[in-house]
Design an enzyme around this catalytic site. Structure first.
Site, mmCIF file in Angstrom:
data_model
loop_
_atom_site.group_PDB
_atom_site.id
_atom_site.type_symbol
_atom_site.label_atom_id
_atom_site.label_comp_id
_atom_site.label_asym_id
_atom_site.label_seq_id
_atom_site.Cartn_x
_atom_site.Cartn_y
_atom_site.Cartn_z
ATOM 1 C CE LYS A 125 9.859 -33.806 -6.684
ATOM 2 N NZ LYS A 125 9.487 -32.639 -7.451
ATOM 3 C CE LYS A 209 17.171 -35.650 -11.095
ATOM 4 N NZ LYS A 209 15.875 -34.955 -11.315
ATOM 5 C CE LYS A 212 16.821 -27.900 -7.654
ATOM 6 N NZ LYS A 212 16.696 -26.790 -8.546
#
Ligand code: TYM
Length: 350
Positions: A125, A209, A212
Site C-alpha cells: 500500500k 486477488k 473491492k
C-alpha cells in the site's frame, strides 16, 4: 484432515474463534468464500464465535463518515444474510468496545517498528513515496489486529490467505508480551486458512486477488449483485480455450481456469478434484453456465436478504449494540488484567 478447531496444542486456553472484516467498501465473493461462509460454518462446531466489523481499521485510510456508517450496516447485513445467527455468535462493530483501542496501544509498545516494516500489505500500500503520506494508523494496523484477536484470548482465526502474515505477527506479539512480562497470559493463536477458496482471484486477471478496490467492477462479484449481474460477470470472466483437465496439477499455469474451479468447489462445498472429475474434457462453454447457475443459486438470495435487512437500520444497530455488550463483557477483564500485568494501577470502582 484433522479438525483444526479441536486439534491445536493450546490446552490451557478454551477454544474461541475471532475474526473481522473491514467495512471499507462492498463485500466481494472473496470475502464471502474466504471468510463469511467459513464463519457461518464455525457457528455449528460447539465453540464460541465472535465476529467483528473493524471500523477502527477502516479509518486507517480516508472514509467518508456517512459512507462508513452505511458500509458498516451493510456488512452487518451481509453477515446476517449469509447465515450468521446473532444469538449463537457475537456480532459487533469494533469501535463500540473501547478495549480494542486500549489493548492496541499496549501492543504498539510491544511490537517493533521492524516487524511492521516487513508486513507485505503495508509495503504494497505504500510503495515508493506513498509511505510519507500514509497515516500512522495504517502502519500500526497489524498491532490493532493483534489486539482484536488477543482481547478475547481467541485461539483460532479464520481468514483468507492474505491475512496469514498478520495472524503470524499476532503470535509474535503474544509471545513477546508473555516473555517480557514472564506470564503465560496470551494464547498463541492459530490462523485457520482452509477450503477451496482461501485466495479468490480477479475474474479479469487470475494472477491478482479479487478485491473491492479493483477499478474494474467486472473483476469481482459483489454480494449486492443481483442474479443477472452475477451470471453476466461469470460469462465474461477471462478463461482460455483449453478443456478442463483431470488434475489440479495440470491447471498450474492456467490461473483463470484454476480460479473458476476453486470458486465452483467452494460454492458447491466439494473438493476441487471432484469438480474436475465431473467436468474433465469439457470446455468453458459448458462449465461457465453451470458455475453461473451455482453462483446465482447461492449468492442471489443473500443479496435479496441484505436488501431486506437494510430497510431496517435500527434493527441492525440494535443487534450490534447487543453484540458489543456481550463482547465487552469478555474483553474488559482481559484488558484489566493486561494493564495490571504491565504495572498500571487499576483502583477505580466500576
Ligand atoms: P479484509 O476486510 O480485507 O477481508 C476480510 C476477510 O476476507 C478475506 N478475503 C479473501 N479471501 C479469499 N479471497 C479473496 N480474494 C479475499 N479478499 C478478502 C480476508 O482474508 C479476510 O479474512 N485485516 C483484516 C481485518 C481484521 C481482522 C482482525 C481479521 C481486522 N482485525 C482480526 C481477523 C482477525 C482485513 O483487512 O480483512
Amino acid at each position: 484432515m484433522a479438525d483444526p478447531l479441536h486439534s491445536a496444542p493450546q490446552s490451557t486456553f478454551t477454544p474461541r474463534v475471532f475474526s473481522g472484516i473491514q467495512p471499507s467498501g462492498g463485500l466481494t465473493l472473496g470475502n464471502y468464500l474466504g471468510a463469511i461462509k467459513r464463519f457461518v460454518d464455525m457457528q455449528d462446531q460447539g465453540i464460541e464465535t465472535i465476529y467483528c466489523m473493524v471500523d477502527l481499521h477502516a479509518i486507517t485510510v480516508w472514509q467518508d463518515p456517512a459512507a462508513l456508517r452505511h458500509q458498516t450496516r451493510e456488512l452487518a447485513a451481509g453477515y446476517l444474510a449469509a447465515g450468521l445467527d446473532p444469538k449463537r455468535s457475537i456480532l459487533f462493530n469494533q469501535s463500540q468496545v473501547s478495549a480494542h483501542a486500549e489493548l492496541g496501544w499496549v501492543f504498539n509498545c510491544v511490537a517493533r517498528m521492524g516487524w511492521m516494516n516487513r508486513m507485505t500489505q503495508w509495503k504494497d500500500k505504500t510503495s515508493g513515496k506513498d509511505a510519507e503520506k500514509a497515516s500512522l494508523g495504517l502502519f500500526a494496523y497489524p498491532s490493532l489486529m493483534a489486539a482484536d484477536i488477543l482481547l478475547y484470548h481467541a485461539t483460532h482465526v479464520p481468514v483468507g490467505e492474505d491475512q496469514k502474515q498478520h495472524v503470524e505477527l499476532t503470535r509474535d506479539i503474544a509471545a513477546k508480551f508473555n516473555h517480557d512480562y514472564k506470564v503465560d497470559f496470551f494464547p498463541i493463536t492459530e490462523p485457520v486458512i482452509e477450503g477451496a477458496a482461501t485466495r479468490v482471484m480477479s475474474l479479469r486477471d487470475g494472477t491478482r486477488k479479487m478485491s473491492k478496490s479493483d477499478p474494474s467492477d467486472n473483476s469481482r462479484i459483489n454480494l449486492t449483485d443481483d442474479a443477472d449481474k452475477i451470471a453476466s460477470k461469470i460469462r465474461k470472466a477471462k478463461t482460455d480455450p483449453e478443456p478442463l483437465p483431470e488434475t489440479m496439477d495440470a491447471l498450474a499455469d492456467r490461473p483463470e481456469a484454476r480460479n473458476l474451479v476453486n470458486i465452483y468447489a467452494a460454492l458447491a462445498g466439494t473438493d476441487k478434484d471432484a469438480v474436475l472429475a465431473e467436468f474433465a474434457g469439457q470446455g468453458f462453454g459448458a462449465f461457465k453456465p453451470r458455475l453461473a447457475d451455482l453462483a446465482v443459486a447461492t449468492l442471489a438470495p443473500i443479496s435479496v436478504e441484505m436488501g431486506r435487512l437494510m430497510q431496517d437500520p435500527a434493527e441492525i444497530d440494535r443487534i450490534l449494540g447487543d453484540g458489543a455488550d456481550r463482547a465487552d463483557a469478555i474483553a474488559t477483564p482481559i484488558l484489566d488484567r493486561t494493564l495490571e500485568i504491565t504495572g498500571m494501577i487499576r483502583s477505580r470502582r466500576r
